[in-house]
Design an enzyme around this catalytic site. Sequence first.
Site, mmCIF file in Angstrom:
data_model
loop_
_atom_site.group_PDB
_atom_site.id
_atom_site.type_symbol
_atom_site.label_atom_id
_atom_site.label_comp_id
_atom_site.label_asym_id
_atom_site.label_seq_id
_atom_site.Cartn_x
_atom_site.Cartn_y
_atom_site.Cartn_z
ATOM 1 C CG ASP A 83 -1.901 1.051 1.260
ATOM 2 O OD1 ASP A 83 -2.529 1.421 0.159
ATOM 3 O OD2 ASP A 83 -2.007 1.663 2.303
ATOM 4 C CG HIS A 84 -0.586 5.175 0.129
ATOM 5 N ND1 HIS A 84 -0.724 6.132 -0.321
ATOM 6 C CD2 HIS A 84 -1.766 5.150 0.835
ATOM 7 C CE1 HIS A 84 -2.148 6.637 -0.474
ATOM 8 N NE2 HIS A 84 -2.684 5.943 0.269
ATOM 9 C CG HIS A 205 -6.466 5.257 -0.643
ATOM 10 N ND1 HIS A 205 -4.983 4.886 -0.153
ATOM 11 C CD2 HIS A 205 -6.647 4.371 -1.449
ATOM 12 C CE1 HIS A 205 -4.607 3.778 -1.097
ATOM 13 N NE2 HIS A 205 -5.554 3.757 -1.865
ATOM 14 N N GLY A 206 -8.483 6.342 3.102
ATOM 15 C CA GLY A 206 -9.142 7.402 4.327
ATOM 16 C C GLY A 206 -10.438 7.107 4.597
ATOM 17 C CB SER A 208 -10.336 5.563 9.407
ATOM 18 O OG SER A 208 -9.690 4.473 9.336
ATOM 19 C CG ASN A 227 -7.382 1.051 0.746
ATOM 20 O OD1 ASN A 227 -8.130 0.386 0.100
ATOM 21 N ND2 ASN A 227 -6.131 1.583 0.487
ATOM 22 C CB THR A 230 -6.838 5.995 11.129
ATOM 23 O OG1 THR A 230 -5.761 6.362 10.536
ATOM 24 C CG2 THR A 230 -6.847 6.725 12.544
#
Length: 279
Positions: A83-84, A205-206, A208, A227, A230
């Site tokens: 990832d990333h 993404h992000g 959470s 994804n 957090t």
Amino acid sequence: MSLVSTRELLDHAVAQGTAVPALNVIHLESAEAIAAAAERAGHGAVLQISQNCVKYHGALASIAAAARAVARTCGAPLSLHLDHAEDVDLVHQALDLGFSSVMYDGAALPYAQNVATTAQVVRAAGAAGALVEAELGEVGGKDGAHAPGVRTDPDEAGRFVAETGVDALAVAVGSSHAMTSKTASIDTALVAALAEAVPVPLVLHGSSGVPDADITAAIGAGMRKINVSTQLVRAFTGAVRGCLDADPALVDSRAYLGAGRVAMTTEAAAVIALIAGRV
């Protein structure tokens, strides 16, 4: 079920009109928690190892071996994904280690450079039989990520996929990394426009920081990989903190790490069920 490819999981999600839960591995306990959660939820998931995770462990091989071992003994299908990765050398390491998918993140580069480097990664991954995810737009930290100017343009996204040959595309539609409260607002109309313009699965993404209803709406509009990191780490850390606060004399790390693993399993199972549409 054991270790499968990310392509298998994504193909199934596309066929069903659902999404693949993609959860980040931080350490062995988190990999074990995700695997237990997948078994509990009765659904597959992607075990993601990020470039930041690799920096923490000092190398990719050891944490990858641990995650793969966990996946191979899991009763639900799990895949292994990088990832990333902004470092192309790290992408090649993951391919050499047999990862079935990699994310090359060149979103911070000028468009032409992002296209050129991503296309190189796609060629290398294709030779290894691996899937490539890329990013277009700015899914950064909380500041500025909700501004329309940093979001992914559908026309540019369609052109980017055609020019690079990527297999999946992470897009900026209102979410942000590292959010600890669910206050992000997803532009579902933009998701739908991107899904129309882009012939490959879209990735959020992000997640959470995204309310459950918005995640469900994003999947309905065309998101196919979600994804989450957090949210799971927060549950883990909260349980560790509570365990140590309850017993200041505690020295056995298995006690508090075990508490963290249990809490993360519960949180991850709920996340997987939500993304799989089983709640």
